[in-house]
Design a protein around this motif. Structure first.
Motif, short mmCIF file in Angstrom:
data_model
loop_
_atom_site.label_atom_id
_atom_site.label_comp_id
_atom_site.label_asym_id
_atom_site.label_seq_id
_atom_site.Cartn_x
_atom_site.Cartn_y
_atom_site.Cartn_z
N PHE A 170 0.94 -1.33 -0.11
CA PHE A 170 0.07 0.16 0.02
C PHE A 170 0.91 1.38 0.11
O PHE A 170 1.78 1.16 0.66
N SER A 171 0.61 2.07 -0.83
CA SER A 171 1.56 3.43 -1.05
C SER A 171 0.56 4.62 -0.81
O SER A 171 -0.53 4.69 -1.22
N ILE A 172 1.38 5.50 -0.21
CA ILE A 172 0.69 6.90 -0.07
C ILE A 172 1.60 8.05 -0.35
O ILE A 172 2.91 7.71 -0.42
N PRO A 173 1.36 9.54 -0.67
CA PRO A 173 2.31 10.31 -0.83
C PRO A 173 3.27 10.48 0.41
O PRO A 173 2.62 10.35 1.62
N ALA A 174 4.59 10.76 0.22
CA ALA A 174 5.70 10.63 1.30
C ALA A 174 5.31 11.74 2.50
O ALA A 174 5.52 11.66 3.27
N GLU A 175 4.46 12.75 2.03
CA GLU A 175 4.37 13.87 2.90
C GLU A 175 3.12 13.49 4.06
O GLU A 175 3.22 14.26 5.22
N HIS A 176 2.54 12.49 3.97
CA HIS A 176 1.56 11.97 4.88
C HIS A 176 2.23 10.86 5.62
O HIS A 176 1.40 10.09 6.41
N THR A 177 3.28 10.62 5.70
CA THR A 177 4.18 9.36 6.42
C THR A 177 3.76 9.34 7.80
O THR A 177 3.30 8.47 8.37
N ASN A 178 4.11 10.41 8.41
CA ASN A 178 4.25 10.64 10.18
C ASN A 178 2.75 10.31 10.59
O ASN A 178 2.39 9.36 11.47
N TRP A 179 1.79 11.00 9.89
CA TRP A 179 0.34 10.68 10.29
C TRP A 179 -0.29 9.28 10.03
O TRP A 179 -0.82 8.61 10.95
N LEU A 180 0.11 8.72 8.80
CA LEU A 180 -0.03 7.41 8.62
C LEU A 180 0.48 6.27 9.50
O LEU A 180 -0.24 5.29 9.87
N ILE A 181 1.57 6.55 10.00
CA ILE A 181 2.21 5.68 10.88
C ILE A 181 1.62 5.65 12.26
O ILE A 181 1.37 4.56 12.74
#
Length: 381
Positions: A332-343
């Motif tokens: 599953f991939s998302i834009p990197a700028e959302h990394t912290n929130w998704l973690i």
């Protein structure tokens, strides 16, 4: 929620993890069993559940595997019912396992639960993995020794044991107590009365398992097609000889693969696998992105399914366009700028919409959440 007490994580990791066994007295104060023997017996009726009964009567060991039509006919003498991967079926059991998340999720194997009558056990034996064993109701005497040269034998074709050993730990555990046992440490647990035990297992892969999986990953993704070359080849006396510099060149050739970004992708994919394959996650109903959006606006909560492991590789400092995580080897991939929130989302057992989240973040997220829900990895509360 289960929360460890009387326990110093840093001290444990430094002094005990993969080094020596220890007892954690009242690691869970006022411990409440997440299951009982009736729930366990019900699980053994399912074809997908790995269960067995180990019994000892008249100096003879027996092992019977589920599923069972009539479990009672196997409960003879001193007997134990052992059920694997209970964390995949019982949400409270999954929460118990997550209490040990100071060890990475990708290291976790499963939660095995056992119910035993008086004097029951599986005999002295060795395991190849780390385990925390939580005492539920009742009590059990545990003896643990140090690694050594133990000659294993099989009193039954499905049961491996070792001879008696010298114990460095010999204690009785009661509800809420925990014993940690590293790999290759001999141990033996004997129930002093009817009791429940919860074994949180942390299994490490072998080199063979890793190499085999990596090769399969490369084949499935049609990569690693680069061919070995030797433009500086020189004449030699023996045509069958592989020169030492050629051995070194082949090692470097394969080393390039291990140092590539592909290896990190495979490793996260490999470590996200569990004993329960993704097809077995139940999907009660499918949702459209619009329906997910409306449910979140109404304050609905979504819960991570028991047993789900979301695994990702630490991102390089230079960053990438996307952040990728894996569940059961599915990417599953998302834009990197959302990394912290998704973690944060992946780490929490439950999610509901918060008005503090920017709308553009919710737009991408509802698409991801609908995919996760329709895959059975999250479900509507």
């Amino acid at each position: 929620m289960y929360q460890l007490q009387n326990f110093d994580i840093e001290h444990f990791l430094t002094e005990y993890w993969q080094k020596k066994p220890c007892i954690i007295k009242q690691g869970f104060k006022d411990f409440i069993d997440p299951v009982d023997e009736h729930i366990l017996a019900g699980l053994t009726e399912e074809d997908s559940v790995d269960s067995r009964i180990v019994s000892y009567e008249y100096q003879k060991w027996q092992v019977n595997h589920g599923p069972y039509d009539d479990i009672n006919q196997h409960c003879i003498g001193a007997w134990s019912l052992l059920v694997q991967s209970v964390d995949h079926y019982i949400p409270q059991a999954d929460l118990l396992m997550r209490a040990f998340d100071f060890i990475p999720h990708w290291r976790m194997d499963d939660l095995m639960v056992s119910y035993s009558n008086e004097n029951a056990g599986v005999g002295p034996h060795l395991d190849q993995y780390d385990v925390f064993i939580i005492q539920g109701k009742g009590s059990r005497r545990w003896q643990v020794g140090l690694p050594g040269k133990y000659q294993s034998f099989r009193p039954h074709c499905d049961l491996s044991q070792i001879p008696e050993f010298t114990a460095v730990i010999d204690q009785v555990l009661t509800a809420g107590d925990i014993i940690y046992i590293p790999p290759n440490h001999p141990h033996n647990g004997i129930a002093l009365e009817e009791c429940l035990n919860y074994s949180v297992g942390f299994r490490a892969p072998t080199q063979q398992e890793m190499l085999s999986s990596f090769a399969d990953f490369a084949i499935d993704n049609n990569v690693l097609a680069k061919r070995y070359s030797d433009p500086k080849l020189q004449r030699r006396t023996h045509s069958g000889e592989i020169k030492q510099q050629e051995v070194l060149a082949f090692k470097q050739f394969l080393q390039q693969t291990l140092e590539s970004e592909l290896f990190s992708e495979w490793l996260a994919s490999f470590m996200s696998q569990s004993k329960v394959v993704s097809e077995e996650y139940e999907q009660e109903q499918s949702f459209t992105v619009q329906e997910i959006t409306e449910l979140l606006a109404q304050g609905a909560s979504f819960i991570r399914s028991p047993g789900v492991k979301a695994v990702f590789a630490e991102q390089p400092l230079n960053g990438n366009d996307n952040f990728t995580f894996y569940i059961e080897s599915q990417a599953f991939s998302i834009p990197a700028e959302h990394t912290n929130w998704l973690i944060d989302f992946l780490s929490a057992p439950q999610f509901s919409h918060s008005p503090e989240n920017p709308s553009e973040k919710c737009l991408f997220f509802t698409q991801l959440l609908s995919t996760l829900v329709n895959s059975g990895y999250w479900y509507l509360e």
